[in-house]
Design a protein around this motif. Structure first.
Motif, short mmCIF file in Angstrom:
data_model
loop_
_atom_site.label_atom_id
_atom_site.label_comp_id
_atom_site.label_asym_id
_atom_site.label_seq_id
_atom_site.Cartn_x
_atom_site.Cartn_y
_atom_site.Cartn_z
N LYS A 213 0.84 -1.19 0.00
CA LYS A 213 0.00 0.00 0.00
C LYS A 213 0.88 1.24 0.00
CE LYS A 213 -4.00 -2.04 0.16
NZ LYS A 213 -4.98 -1.92 -0.89
N PRO A 214 0.36 2.38 -0.45
CA PRO A 214 1.18 3.60 -0.54
C PRO A 214 1.72 4.01 0.80
CG PRO A 214 -0.88 3.86 -1.72
CD PRO A 214 -0.99 2.59 -0.96
N MET A 270 -2.69 8.25 -13.87
CA MET A 270 -4.04 8.39 -13.33
C MET A 270 -3.95 9.36 -12.15
SD MET A 270 -5.84 6.47 -15.28
CE MET A 270 -7.39 6.40 -14.37
N TRP A 271 -4.97 10.19 -11.99
CA TRP A 271 -4.92 11.25 -10.97
C TRP A 271 -6.19 11.22 -10.12
CZ3 TRP A 271 -0.27 13.49 -10.81
CH2 TRP A 271 0.53 13.32 -11.95
N VAL A 278 -6.92 6.20 -4.75
CA VAL A 278 -5.78 5.51 -5.34
C VAL A 278 -5.84 4.03 -5.01
CG1 VAL A 278 -3.27 5.23 -5.22
CG2 VAL A 278 -4.26 7.52 -5.35
N ASP A 279 -6.05 3.72 -3.71
CA ASP A 279 -6.13 2.33 -3.28
C ASP A 279 -7.25 1.59 -3.99
OD1 ASP A 279 -3.99 2.63 -1.61
OD2 ASP A 279 -5.19 2.89 0.21
N SER A 309 -1.20 10.51 -7.71
CA SER A 309 -1.04 9.59 -8.84
C SER A 309 -0.26 8.35 -8.37
CB SER A 309 -0.30 10.25 -9.99
OG SER A 309 -0.14 9.34 -11.07
N PRO A 310 -0.82 7.14 -8.57
CA PRO A 310 -0.09 5.93 -8.20
C PRO A 310 1.04 5.63 -9.18
CG PRO A 310 -2.18 5.34 -9.19
CD PRO A 310 -2.19 6.83 -9.08
#
Length: 319
Positions: A213-214, A270-271, A278-279, A309-310
């Motif tokens: 995860k981020p 992607m934004w 994002v997740d 953005s991922p």
């Protein structure tokens, strides 16, 4: 006196002639394994022979000569002796042994592969190590049957090691060769629409398939506002620059992030407004944006305008 001597000689002769012959019952249909030492106790039937019988010597036996052999065996009980002819059959029933280093070997398409390097040993139990040949052999050696192996084409292939001893006994053992698809440099998709451009070409590489995860502590840009300080007024409203110049429309804002520290970063382009979005987007794309990924790690970075953005790293592909 002469008469007495003659009587003694006759008595001795009678005693010698009446001596009992040594009784021995030789074994029949005797079989011996190739290379093994002859077991003398199996050359006769002790129960059907006189007491204390044993083998004094054996002539004409060769443990490494296949087939039927006639040998001469001398038996004795310590006082008497007797010779017998026996037939012994030598046969080789033991096959060579193949030992591999690994049950499977993996390479990337196009890599050099030496199949022999995966073989630890090939031995015959009697004659020892067998010699490798790059061609098929029927006796005294071993070779490798590559089958349909193509080291330039991704796939899983079976390879056989085939060994044959001096007497033609054969053993086969297989192992797998996994040829992985060669990973090439990929350019992330670009868009002419404002807010969807990418700033870098990235190369993918094999690595961990952990799904992270981020973690954005220390990675976000300094701006948390809704627009960049360079965005200006996109509607071209009036602006007084103090020089009486006509107002101009500034260039539209271009989303941009830059990531360092990974050898194989791929940007998503992607934004999103929040990390939760994002997740959610990544969870709905478990095989990556193009559906070909077997595993990856990911995190997210923030544009100067505040959008998230991922981006991806440690990417692996399905074989």
């Amino acid at each position: 006196m002469k008469k007495l001597i003659s009587m003694v000689a006759v008595a001795a002769l009678l005693m010698t002639g009446c001596a009992k012959e040594l009784k021995v019952t030789p074994s029949e249909n005797l079989k011996v394994e190739y290379g093994e030492k002859l077991d003398n106790t199996k050359l006769f039937n002790a129960k059907e022979s006189d007491e204390n019988v044993k083998v004094d010597k054996v002539e004409g036996f060769d443990a490494k000569k296949l087939g039927e052999q006639e040998v001469t065996v001398t038996f004795t009980d310590g006082e008497r002796e007797k010779e017998e002819k026996l037939k012994i059959t030598v046969s080789d029933t033991k096959k060579p042994a193949i030992e591999l280093k690994k049950e499977s070997v993996s390479i990337t398409a196009g890599d050099k592969l030496v199949l022999k390097d995966n073989i630890k040993s090939v031995k015959d139990p009697v004659d020892g190590d067998l010699t490798y040949s790059d061609k098929a052999v029927e006796k005294d050696g071993y070779y490798i049957d590559k089958g349909k192996l193509d080291t330039k084409k991704a796939g899983t292939y079976d390879v056989k090691v085939i060994a044959a001893d001096k007497n033609g006994n054969k053993t086969e053992k297989s192992f797998k060769v996994n040829v992985k698809k060669k990973e090439t440099a990929k350019k992330p998709p670009t868009s002419n629409n404002a807010g969807n451009s990418n700033t870098s070409n990235n190369t993918t590489s094999s690595g961990s398939s952990n799904y992270n995860k981020p973690n954005n502590s220390g990675n976000s840009s300094s701006s948390n506002g809704g627009s960049s300080s360079n965005s200006g007024n996109s509607n071209g409203g009036s602006s007084n620059n103090g020089g009486g110049q006509k107002p101009v429309n500034p260039a539209p804002h271009q989303h941009s992030i830059t990531v360092t520290g990974y050898p194989d970063v791929v940007y998503s382009n992607m934004w999103f407004d929040t990390l939760a979005e994002v997740d959610n987007w990544v969870d709905n794309n478990p095989c990556g944006p193009d559906g070909t990924w077997a595993g990856f790690g990911y995190s997210a970075e923030q544009c100067s305008c505040g959008k998230w953005s991922p981006y991806f790293f440690y990417i692996t592909y399905w074989e």
